[in-house]
Design an enzyme around this catalytic site. Structure first.
Site, mmCIF file in Angstrom:
data_model
loop_
_atom_site.group_PDB
_atom_site.id
_atom_site.type_symbol
_atom_site.label_atom_id
_atom_site.label_comp_id
_atom_site.label_asym_id
_atom_site.label_seq_id
_atom_site.Cartn_x
_atom_site.Cartn_y
_atom_site.Cartn_z
ATOM 1 N N GLY A 267 -0.627 1.447 12.517
ATOM 2 C CA GLY A 267 -0.210 0.880 11.236
ATOM 3 C C GLY A 267 -0.963 1.520 10.074
ATOM 4 O O GLY A 267 -1.500 2.629 10.191
ATOM 5 N N GLY A 268 -1.007 0.791 8.955
ATOM 6 C CA GLY A 268 -1.628 1.327 7.745
ATOM 7 C C GLY A 268 -3.090 1.702 7.934
ATOM 8 O O GLY A 268 -3.525 2.793 7.530
ATOM 9 N N LYS B 4 0.804 -1.222 0.000
ATOM 10 C CA LYS B 4 0.000 0.000 0.000
ATOM 11 C C LYS B 4 0.844 1.284 0.000
ATOM 12 O O LYS B 4 0.426 2.291 -0.581
ATOM 13 C CB LYS B 4 -0.937 0.018 1.209
ATOM 14 C CG LYS B 4 -2.164 -0.867 1.053
ATOM 15 C CD LYS B 4 -3.107 -0.680 2.235
ATOM 16 C CE LYS B 4 -4.365 -1.507 2.076
ATOM 17 N NZ LYS B 4 -5.341 -1.271 3.131
HETATM 18 P P1 NAP Z 1 -0.303 -3.038 10.229
HETATM 19 O O1 NAP Z 1 0.085 -1.932 9.323
HETATM 20 O O2 NAP Z 1 0.577 -4.232 10.345
HETATM 21 O O3 NAP Z 1 -0.458 -2.377 11.707
HETATM 22 C C1 NAP Z 1 -0.778 -3.157 12.817
HETATM 23 C C2 NAP Z 1 -0.878 -2.293 14.081
HETATM 24 O O4 NAP Z 1 -1.358 -3.143 15.131
HETATM 25 C C3 NAP Z 1 0.447 -1.699 14.558
HETATM 26 O O5 NAP Z 1 0.222 -0.449 15.144
HETATM 27 C C4 NAP Z 1 0.884 -2.705 15.623
HETATM 28 O O6 NAP Z 1 1.602 -2.102 16.694
HETATM 29 C C5 NAP Z 1 -0.419 -3.142 16.204
HETATM 30 N N1 NAP Z 1 -0.305 -4.500 16.739
HETATM 31 C C6 NAP Z 1 -0.069 -5.643 16.046
HETATM 32 N N2 NAP Z 1 -0.022 -6.692 16.894
HETATM 33 C C7 NAP Z 1 -0.203 -6.193 18.141
HETATM 34 C C8 NAP Z 1 -0.235 -6.774 19.444
HETATM 35 N N3 NAP Z 1 -0.093 -8.091 19.636
HETATM 36 N N4 NAP Z 1 -0.454 -5.967 20.501
HETATM 37 C C9 NAP Z 1 -0.606 -4.638 20.332
HETATM 38 N N5 NAP Z 1 -0.576 -4.012 19.127
HETATM 39 C C10 NAP Z 1 -0.368 -4.787 18.052
HETATM 40 O O7 NAP Z 1 -1.742 -3.615 9.878
HETATM 41 P P2 NAP Z 1 -2.975 -2.814 9.202
HETATM 42 O O8 NAP Z 1 -2.868 -2.870 7.737
HETATM 43 O O9 NAP Z 1 -3.063 -1.494 9.861
HETATM 44 O O10 NAP Z 1 -4.214 -3.772 9.598
HETATM 45 C C11 NAP Z 1 -4.610 -3.924 10.942
HETATM 46 C C12 NAP Z 1 -5.922 -4.688 11.054
HETATM 47 O O11 NAP Z 1 -6.949 -3.960 10.414
HETATM 48 C C13 NAP Z 1 -5.923 -6.072 10.403
HETATM 49 O O12 NAP Z 1 -6.598 -6.951 11.276
HETATM 50 C C14 NAP Z 1 -6.722 -5.889 9.132
HETATM 51 O O13 NAP Z 1 -7.400 -7.067 8.745
HETATM 52 C C15 NAP Z 1 -7.709 -4.827 9.574
HETATM 53 N N6 NAP Z 1 -8.228 -4.019 8.426
HETATM 54 C C16 NAP Z 1 -9.577 -4.008 8.222
HETATM 55 C C17 NAP Z 1 -10.098 -3.256 7.169
HETATM 56 C C18 NAP Z 1 -11.580 -3.251 6.900
HETATM 57 O O14 NAP Z 1 -11.981 -2.887 5.792
HETATM 58 N N7 NAP Z 1 -12.427 -3.579 7.867
HETATM 59 C C19 NAP Z 1 -9.241 -2.504 6.349
HETATM 60 C C20 NAP Z 1 -7.855 -2.520 6.615
HETATM 61 C C21 NAP Z 1 -7.371 -3.298 7.666
HETATM 62 P P3 NAP Z 1 3.191 -1.795 16.613
HETATM 63 O O15 NAP Z 1 3.309 -0.433 15.980
HETATM 64 O O16 NAP Z 1 3.606 -1.853 18.025
HETATM 65 O O17 NAP Z 1 3.798 -2.898 15.773
#
Ligand code: NAP
Length: 271
Positions: A129-130, A69
């Site tokens: 995150g993203g 992305k």
């Molecule tokens: P990402 O860029 O990898 O970011 C993940 C975030 O979650 C980071 O801030 C990370 O913290 C935190 N995190 C991960 N594991 C953790 C843990 N065990 N304890 C505490 N914090 C934790 O992922 P993303 O793209 O933002 O996606 C995140 C979620 O959103 C996914 O589940 C995805 O399926 C969902 N999502 C849903 C939609 C929708 O349309 N509904 C759209 C996009 C994403 P750190 O900074 O400390 O690593």
């Protein structure tokens, strides 16, 4: 719909993508609106080659997902304001060989919150995150004030300062206890399948007057949402964000505002 020599090609680029529901919902809409088009999943680590392929074989549009992305910004011809501010593109439109990038996540994230009012509300966003970038941009755009709650201070602080909010560490129990929260939004994968018992926020600090939203859509009812609902909070699950971001993509590709129920039914009828 018959696939023939005129069928237009669309798809999703990412890795992994085999779990993606994109083909299911976009193909259901192409069929419903009698479009001679097909949407496929392309699992790739090489986004530069994928972009070249889009131009070479005239792929009309694409969804972009993890891990491309942000990196795709370097390879496309233009980027809209929202995607530029967020630093991430989730949609590409191939306009006669010029690839235009958009981000449909941020509007989709705030859509279910808009009728409840965001302006002037105190929003706590868990994660940096993203997805958090898109959600934060959407909240800022609607004039909500926000706190980023994140495990890693560096990324949390960066996101908070980028959009003018405050940062609190997920390890700082005292600071979390002191937060005044109208809307709580989980953007982390904590609570997602298979570790569905996990919660990203200390449940003891939930209050019944909070609106609690979780963007996870597998499962739809996370432990956070279940606990919040039991306390009397208004809750919003991740399905609406998922469907609205896809509907906005379909509109960018076809100029048709699809009926969300077609996508919903495609998901329901999957099994
Ligand atoms: P990402 O860029 O990898 O970011 C993940 C975030 O979650 C980071 O801030 C990370 O913290 C935190 N995190 C991960 N594991 C953790 C843990 N065990 N304890 C505490 N914090 C934790 O992922 P993303 O793209 O933002 O996606 C995140 C979620 O959103 C996914 O589940 C995805 O399926 C969902 N999502 C849903 C939609 C929708 O349309 N509904 C759209 C996009 C994403 P750190 O900074 O400390 O690593």
């Amino acid at each position: 719909m018959t696939i023939d020599a005129y069928t237009a090609l669309y798809g999703v680029f990412g890795n992994p993508v085999r779990h993606s529901k994109g083909p299911l919902i976009h193909n259901a809409c192409f069929q419903h609106y009698h479009k001679n088009a097909v949407y496929l999943a392309f699992e790739t680590d090489n986004i530069k080659s994928a972009v070249d392929a889009m131009k070479t074989v005239d792929i009309k549009g694409a969804s972009i997902t993890i891990p491309h992305k942000s990196s795709i910004l370097d390879h496309i011809d233009s980027v809209d304001q929202g995607a530029q501010a967020i630093g991430a593109v989730n949609t590409i439109v191939n306009n006669n060989g010029r690839l235009m990038g958009y981000n449909t996540d941020w509007k989709a994230a705030i859509l279910p919150l808009t009728p409840l009012g965001i302006k002037g509300k105190k929003v706590c966003i868990i994660g940096a995150g993203g997805a958090a970038q898109a959600v934060t941009y959407g909240i800022k755009n609607e004039k909500g004030s926000f706190t980023i709650l994140n495990r890693t201070s560096e990324t949390g602080q960066l996101l908070a300062s980028k959009f003018g909010g405050q940062f609190v560490s997920l390890q700082d129990d005292e600071a979390i206890a002191g937060l005044d929260i109208d809307i709580l939004i989980n953007t982390t994968p904590v609570g997602m399948y298979p570790k569905t018992d996990a919660t990203p926020f200390p449940l003891k600090y939930l209050r019944s007057d909070m609106i609690v939203m979780d963007i996870i859509y597998n499962p739809l009812q996370t432990t956070l949402l279940t606990q919040a609902k039991n306390m009397g909070c208004k809750t919003i699950n991740g399905l609406s964000m998922f469907l609205y971001q896809a509907a906005a993509q379909f509109k960018l590709w076809t100029d048709i505002n699809p009926d969300i129920t077609i996508m919903k039914e495609a998901l329901t009828n999957e099994h």
